[in-house]
Motif scaffolding. Structure first.
Motif, PDB file in Angstrom:
ATOM      1  N   ALA A  99      67.173  90.690 108.833  1.00 37.61           N
ATOM      2  CA  ALA A  99      66.398  91.562 107.957  1.00 37.61           C
ATOM      3  C   ALA A  99      67.303  92.370 107.039  1.00 37.61           C
ATOM      4  N   ALA A 100      68.518  92.698 107.528  1.00 38.78           N
ATOM      5  CA  ALA A 100      69.466  93.476 106.729  1.00 38.78           C
ATOM      6  C   ALA A 100      70.280  92.609 105.777  1.00 38.78           C
ATOM      7  N   GLY A 101      70.061  91.278 105.807  1.00 42.07           N
ATOM      8  CA  GLY A 101      70.794  90.379 104.926  1.00 42.07           C
ATOM      9  C   GLY A 101      72.178  90.016 105.419  1.00 42.07           C
ATOM     10  N   ARG A 102      72.441  90.223 106.698  1.00 39.28           N
ATOM     11  CA  ARG A 102      73.766  89.918 107.269  1.00 39.28           C
ATOM     12  C   ARG A 102      73.680  88.567 107.981  1.00 39.28           C
ATOM     13  N   ARG A 103      73.901  87.487 107.246  1.00 36.20           N
ATOM     14  CA  ARG A 103      73.585  86.163 107.748  1.00 36.20           C
ATOM     15  C   ARG A 103      74.523  85.675 108.849  1.00 36.20           C
ATOM     16  N   GLU A 104      75.799  85.998 108.750  1.00 36.78           N
ATOM     17  CA  GLU A 104      76.740  85.480 109.764  1.00 36.78           C
ATOM     18  C   GLU A 104      76.442  86.033 111.155  1.00 36.78           C
ATOM     19  N   PRO A 105      76.358  87.381 111.339  1.00 37.91           N
ATOM     20  CA  PRO A 105      76.014  87.875 112.679  1.00 37.91           C
ATOM     21  C   PRO A 105      74.597  87.489 113.088  1.00 37.91           C
ATOM     22  N   ALA A 106      73.695  87.349 112.112  1.00 32.39           N
ATOM     23  CA  ALA A 106      72.338  86.934 112.455  1.00 32.39           C
ATOM     24  C   ALA A 106      72.357  85.566 113.110  1.00 32.39           C
ATOM     25  N   GLY A 107      73.067  84.624 112.511  1.00 36.04           N
ATOM     26  CA  GLY A 107      73.128  83.285 113.092  1.00 36.04           C
ATOM     27  C   GLY A 107      73.790  83.268 114.450  1.00 36.04           C
ATOM     28  N   ARG A 108      74.823  84.076 114.615  1.00 33.98           N
ATOM     29  CA  ARG A 108      75.540  84.105 115.905  1.00 33.98           C
ATOM     30  C   ARG A 108      74.642  84.624 117.027  1.00 33.98           C
ATOM     31  N   PHE A 109      73.986  85.772 116.813  1.00 35.56           N
ATOM     32  CA  PHE A 109      73.149  86.350 117.868  1.00 35.56           C
ATOM     33  C   PHE A 109      71.893  85.515 118.122  1.00 35.56           C
ATOM     34  N   LEU A 110      71.288  84.989 117.052  1.00 34.38           N
ATOM     35  CA  LEU A 110      70.100  84.164 117.242  1.00 34.38           C
ATOM     36  C   LEU A 110      70.447  82.869 117.967  1.00 34.38           C
ATOM     37  N   GLY A 111      71.621  82.315 117.670  1.00 29.65           N
ATOM     38  CA  GLY A 111      72.052  81.111 118.381  1.00 29.65           C
ATOM     39  C   GLY A 111      72.235  81.369 119.867  1.00 29.65           C
ATOM     40  N   GLU A 112      72.862  82.501 120.205  1.00 30.80           N
ATOM     41  CA  GLU A 112      73.021  82.858 121.626  1.00 30.80           C
ATOM     42  C   GLU A 112      71.665  83.054 122.297  1.00 30.80           C
ATOM     43  N   ALA A 113      70.757  83.712 121.572  1.00 27.37           N
ATOM     44  CA  ALA A 113      69.434  83.965 122.136  1.00 27.37           C
ATOM     45  C   ALA A 113      68.704  82.658 122.410  1.00 27.37           C
ATOM     46  N   ARG A 114      68.771  81.703 121.483  1.00 22.86           N
ATOM     47  CA  ARG A 114      68.053  80.440 121.672  1.00 22.86           C
ATOM     48  C   ARG A 114      68.630  79.660 122.840  1.00 22.86           C
ATOM     49  N   GLU A 115      69.943  79.635 122.946  1.00 18.36           N
ATOM     50  CA  GLU A 115      70.576  78.899 124.048  1.00 18.36           C
ATOM     51  C   GLU A 115      70.153  79.473 125.401  1.00 18.36           C
ATOM     52  N   LEU A 116      70.155  80.792 125.511  1.00 18.55           N
ATOM     53  CA  LEU A 116      69.769  81.425 126.771  1.00 18.55           C
ATOM     54  C   LEU A 116      68.280  81.202 127.047  1.00 18.55           C
ATOM     55  N   ARG A 117      67.466  81.251 126.033  1.00 14.61           N
ATOM     56  CA  ARG A 117      66.035  81.035 126.219  1.00 14.61           C
ATOM     57  C   ARG A 117      65.740  79.599 126.637  1.00 14.61           C
ATOM     58  N   ARG A 118      66.478  78.640 126.115  1.00 14.89           N
ATOM     59  CA  ARG A 118      66.313  77.252 126.554  1.00 14.89           C
ATOM     60  C   ARG A 118      66.687  77.115 128.031  1.00 14.89           C
ATOM     61  N   ASP A 119      67.747  77.794 128.448  1.00  7.57           N
ATOM     62  CA  ASP A 119      68.149  77.748 129.860  1.00  7.57           C
ATOM     63  C   ASP A 119      67.074  78.362 130.754  1.00  7.57           C
ATOM     64  N   LEU A 120      66.505  79.476 130.322  1.00  5.54           N
ATOM     65  CA  LEU A 120      65.453  80.124 131.106  1.00  5.54           C
ATOM     66  C   LEU A 120      64.217  79.231 131.203  1.00  5.54           C
ATOM     67  N   LEU A 121      63.899  78.524 130.120  1.00  4.08           N
ATOM     68  CA  LEU A 121      62.766  77.603 130.141  1.00  4.08           C
ATOM     69  C   LEU A 121      63.017  76.459 131.108  1.00  4.08           C
ATOM     70  N   ALA A 122      64.222  75.953 131.102  1.00  3.09           N
ATOM     71  CA  ALA A 122      64.549  74.839 132.001  1.00  3.09           C
ATOM     72  C   ALA A 122      64.445  75.250 133.462  1.00  3.09           C
ATOM     73  N   ASP A 123      64.743  76.511 133.763  1.00  2.00           N
ATOM     74  CA  ASP A 123      64.722  76.995 135.151  1.00  2.00           C
ATOM     75  C   ASP A 123      63.357  77.515 135.580  1.00  2.00           C
ATOM     76  N   ALA A 124      62.436  77.687 134.637  1.00  7.08           N
ATOM     77  CA  ALA A 124      61.136  78.291 134.960  1.00  7.08           C
ATOM     78  C   ALA A 124      60.311  77.353 135.831  1.00  7.08           C
ATOM     79  N   LYS A 125      59.646  77.917 136.836  1.00  5.85           N
ATOM     80  CA  LYS A 125      58.834  77.135 137.771  1.00  5.85           C
ATOM     81  C   LYS A 125      57.336  77.384 137.580  1.00  5.85           C
ATOM     82  N   GLU A 126      56.961  78.626 137.336  1.00  3.43           N
ATOM     83  CA  GLU A 126      55.550  78.972 137.223  1.00  3.43           C
ATOM     84  C   GLU A 126      55.037  78.677 135.814  1.00  3.43           C
ATOM     85  N   PRO A 127      53.796  78.175 135.700  1.00  5.64           N
ATOM     86  CA  PRO A 127      53.241  77.849 134.368  1.00  5.64           C
ATOM     87  C   PRO A 127      53.258  79.030 133.405  1.00  5.64           C
TER      88      PRO A 127
END
Length: 680
Positions: A514-542
């Motif tokens: 939102a602040a127009g800072r594309r490099e840190p935006a991509g870095r943090f969003l990339g980390e967030a997506r990777e961790l969220r994919r891991d959490l999805l893979a480990d999730a058991k309950e619907p």
């Protein structure tokens, strides 16, 4: 058009000279923003005069008549200028509200300057001239009518008319009493009527309270009533330090009215003086006093008949009949409550109301923001059934009770109810997303963060800091938002809360974007997506799987927006996000994905698909009734049409977006204005 000014009572008496003088002055200064300041002692009828005047002048102000009570003489709980500006702005403007007083005042002036026809504003119970100055509208032809106890002489140098209002003359006081007693009873005991008029000091409030007792007992002569009032007057003058004649008259009349109440109603009247709510209705009364709705309604009607409550008109479609207390009545009731309350009584009754609001807010949270993380709720007694059953009912309830939420948080914090403070604020998420009231957002979260820390609840601290950061980002206070999200990230990692860590990373990345800072935006969003994919893979309950699927899709929307800004391919990512969100029935975020997908197709040169997705997104946001995203989707579609070689159609969409942003976000409207100026 809003018509918020209280109705003048049918007992309106005298004041013809004041009405005529004020009407003439207002008419003579029609080309300016006019200010009239009416002052006089408590109970002299300032608000009634103002209401009658504005009713007479209603055709002169076709844009509406707004009302705000600043409760200047109430003491604790005095309405702040921020609250009043928010209240006034919400009457005319559907967009988010900034948290700073200067920003709100500027927006108020901008919004009112945009009114095509004059507007009137009644500011009740003002304490100083600076309050009126801060609330003056922009443009021309508007009227601000202020009431105060002391003369606001400093406004005279701004061109305001300072108008004193004196008590009734003896003849007018008798005329006023006749409305209650009838001419025959006045004639039968003229001496007693004269005594009542003198003891009431010519104040309509005092006369009305005594008149209510007279009307309630048509079989009694006026002599005994005058004797009772004399006793109350003597008691008042001996128990209070040198009261003024007008103060003694009001207090004596209140004492007479209060002493005539049934014991249970008198008990309720005392408690109303301590209630933090700006007004009262059957539901709040039943909750506070532990009554059935029918019993609460009966007590309120009794208090209204005695002149101790005023009815707001018209009735609220959600709350029903809403009552208010005159400031003098509230102060009197509060003094009785403080004097006579048993140990813990005040706290218990206040906790009941806080619990009622917490339970209803939580029910609204479940209906309107089902993805919001569920946290503990601590009630002092089992909560009642929520007063609504569906999303529309929850939204209507939130709008009806909006003025009670921040006072409730303040009250809980002042009472040291740490769990209640942060739980109320956590539940407020559903309302804050609707209102974008950033001042309430900031204040409630500051109180809640301290409360969660004092309560020792780490998960609550993370959630409160997180939603606080979202509010700061909404105000474009990006660095402060990142500070909050970074604190959440540290707490989540310390607590090994993977979901909280992923959310914090996502929010930091989104804020940089939102602040127009594309490099840190991509870095943090990339980390967030990777961790969220891991959490999805480990999730058991619907339910857990659904939550993580949604979170991955939300991060993909942001990564898609980032890719578009960098000129990179984003169709595949945004298509996947759109399909996921449609599958899990999240229409708002699915429409967000679709709006950006249209821009991704435009970047690839596929303008047919771009226009199709863009128009569908506009239709979906329109159906959802989200002004900011209706505007944003029209902006994105407009850009696409311009790039497709259809500048006239694109300009039309951009102009519609600008008009919507003018209501939903002036900063975005200015950005669109600049864009339109650059178009050929």
């Amino acid at each position: 058009m809003p018509r918020q000014v209280p109705a003048a009572p049918r007992t309106f008496t005298d004041r013809q000279e004041s009405v005529a003088a004020l009407t003439a002055w207002i008419g003579e200064h029609a080309h300016f923003v006019r200010a009239v300041a009416v002052h006089g002692p408590p109970g002299v009828g300032k608000t009634t005069l103002a209401a009658r005047l504005l009713d007479d002048l209603r055709e002169m102000f076709p844009s509406g008549q707004l009302y705000a009570d600043l409760h200047g003489d109430r003491g604790p709980g005095t309405t702040s200028l921020l609250d009043v500006l928010g209240q006034l702005l919400r009457s005319l403007y559907a967009g988010p509200l900034p948290s700073g007083i200067e920003e709100r005042a500027a927006w108020w002036r901008s919004v009112t300057a945009g009114c095509e026809q004059p507007l009137a504003v009644l500011l009740d119970n003002v304490t100083d001239a600076d309050q009126v100055r801060a609330l003056m509208p922009g443009g021309r032809g508007h009227l601000v009518l202020a009431t105060s106890r002391e003369p606001l002489l400093d406004l005279a140098r701004d061109g305001a008319l300072i108008h004193p209002l004196d008590p009734f003359t003896p003849a007018s006081a008798l005329e006023y009493l006749t409305h209650f007693a009838g001419e025959a009873r006045i004639a039968q005991d003229r001496a007693a009527a004269d005594r009542i008029a003198v003891l009431s000091a010519g104040l309509p409030l005092a006369l009305g309270l005594v008149g209510g007792e007279i009307a309630a007992h048509p079989d009694r002569s006026l002599g005994p009533m005058a004797t009772l009032l004399e006793w109350a007057h003597y008691s008042t003058r001996t128990s209070h330090r040198t009261p003024s004649p007008t103060g003694a008259a009001v207090t004596s009349s209140l004492t007479l009215a209060y002493s005539s109440l049934p014991p249970a109603t008198a008990d309720l009247c005392r408690c109303l003086g301590l209630l933090f709510s700006p007004d009262i209705d059957i539901a709040l009364t039943a909750t506070m006093a532990d009554l059935t709705p029918d019993a609460a309604e009966q007590h309120l009607q009794t208090l209204h008949s005695a002149g101790l409550l005023t009815v707001k008109t018209p009735a609220d479609p959600i709350r029903g009949t809403v009552y208010t207390l005159h400031d003098a009545t509230r102060a009197y009731a509060r003094s009785l409550a403080e004097e006579r309350a048993t140990d813990g009584e005040t706290q218990e009754r206040g906790s009941r109301v806080l619990d009622y609001l917490l339970a209803a807010l939580t029910a609204a949270e479940v209906l309107l923001t089902p993805q919001h993380r569920r946290l503990t709720r601590t009630y002092h007694r089992p909560p009642a059934e929520p007063p609504f059953r569906d999303e529309d009912g929850a939204t209507a309830w939130l709008q009806a009770y909006a003025g009670h939420f921040l006072p409730a948080v303040r009250t809980a914090a002042a009472a040291g109810l740490h769990a209640t403070t942060w739980q109320l604020t956590h539940a407020l998420w559903c309302w804050l997303r609707l209102s974008h009231d950033y001042a309430a957002w900031s204040e409630s979260h500051a109180l809640a963060a301290d409360a969660a820390r004092a309560d020792g609840d780490c998960l609550a601290q993370r959630e409160i800091l997180g939603t606080w950061g979202i509010g700061l980002r909404g105000e474009h206070r990006y660095d402060e938002a990142i500070e909050k999200f970074t604190a959440v990230l540290g707490l989540a990692r310390d607590g090994r809360d993977g979901r909280g860590e992923a959310q914090a990373l996502h929010e930091i990345g989104t804020t940089h974007l939102a602040a127009g800072r594309r490099e840190p935006a991509g870095r943090f969003l990339g980390e967030a997506r990777e961790l969220r994919r891991d959490l999805l893979a480990d999730a058991k309950e619907p339910e857990e799987q659904l939550a993580h699927r949604r979170s991955v899709a939300l991060t993909d929307i942001c990564l898609g927006e980032l890719a578009i800004g960098l000129g990179q391919e984003a169709v595949v990512r945004l298509t996947g996000a759109r399909d996921t969100l449609l599958d899990i029935q999240d229409p708002l975020d699915a429409a967000r994905a679709r709006a950006w997908l249209g821009r991704a197709h435009a970047l690839d040169g596929n303008f047919t698909a771009a226009e199709e997705e863009g128009r569908i997104a506009v239709g979906e946001f329109t159906a959802l009734g989200t002004p900011r995203w209706i505007a944003r989707s029209r902006e994105l579609l407009g850009r696409t049409l311009v790039e497709a070689g259809r500048p006239a159609e694109g300009r039309d969409q951009l102009q519609q977006a600008q008009a919507l942003f003018a209501l939903a976000g002036p900063g975005d409207a200015e950005r669109l204005r600049a864009l339109l100026q650059r178009l050929p």
